[in-house]
Design a protein around this motif. Structure first.
Motif: not given
Length: 220
Positions: A15-38
């Protein structure tokens, strides 16, 4: 690139849903990112060294503060300092760089359990820091979504990792995910990184790739 974009996120995205999450201050700190596999570093680096220098447009630019988060693009304003390849773009131009970023809310089914995750698909490379110089590999100029926009927008080339490399060093923190079923981690843990990687060996591969590319396109 032969490596598919599917390695960007471990797990089934239902499921993919666009929200206004990124309009908040320091928005990326509320998200997760993937690390590159060795295991994928040698193939990624070999292809990057072969393909990125052939990009239609290659520039050195200074990152500016202005950013705009859209559903499938992250726009960041830069000031062009040097043009190594390409036409229609000159030193002194202020342009928007369109990074192939996606922000998603994933409903994942893992061993019968469902968990929602808010994920920033940054393609293993962090955002540009204001005031710092970057080597950027571009595909082409694109039309703005808002036709009233006067500033030129250039999209980065398609690549497994975001094709943006800082001329200055940044400290890279490695978060161990060896006991996890996913390579996703909280962005806040690695917010000062240049690269998101799973091990020191992975980081060494990224740094060697960066070293070789910066040597081909030095400051002058």
């Amino acid at each position: 690139m032969v490596i598919t974009a599917g390695i960007a996120i471990w797990g089934l995205c239902q499921k993919q849903t666009y929200t206004n999450l990124l309009s908040q201050p320091e928005a990326l700190n509320m998200l997760r990112v993937a690390e590159f596999p060795e295991a994928l570093v040698p193939t990624m680096a070999e292809q990057a060294l072969k393909e990125l220098p052939e990009s239609p447009i290659i520039i050195r630019a200074t990152a500016m503060a202005e950013k705009d988060y859209l559903f499938s693009l992250n726009l960041q304003k830069v000031s062009v300092q040097q043009v190594y390849r390409g036409e229609g773009i000159e030193p002194g131009d202020e342009v928007q760089i369109a990074l192939n970023t996606k922000f998603t809310i994933n409903a994942q089914t893992i061993e019968g359990m469902v968990a929602d995750e808010k994920i920033a698909e940054l393609h293993f490379v962090n955002e540009m820091e204001e005031g710092k110089d970057y080597l950027i590999f571009l595909e082409k100029k694109i039309d703005p979504l808002d036709k009233r926009e006067q500033q030129a927008i250039y999209r980065v080339v398609e690549s497994v990792i975001t094709p943006v490399f800082g001329y200055e060093e940044r400290e890279n923190k490695i978060v161990d995910v060896s006991k996890s079923i996913s390579t996703c981690i909280d962005y806040e843990l690695v917010k000062d990184n240049e690269f998101f990687v799973t091990s020191q060996k992975t980081l060494d591969g990224f740094m060697e790739l960066k070293k070789q590319l910066l040597a081909q396109f030095p400051k002058s």
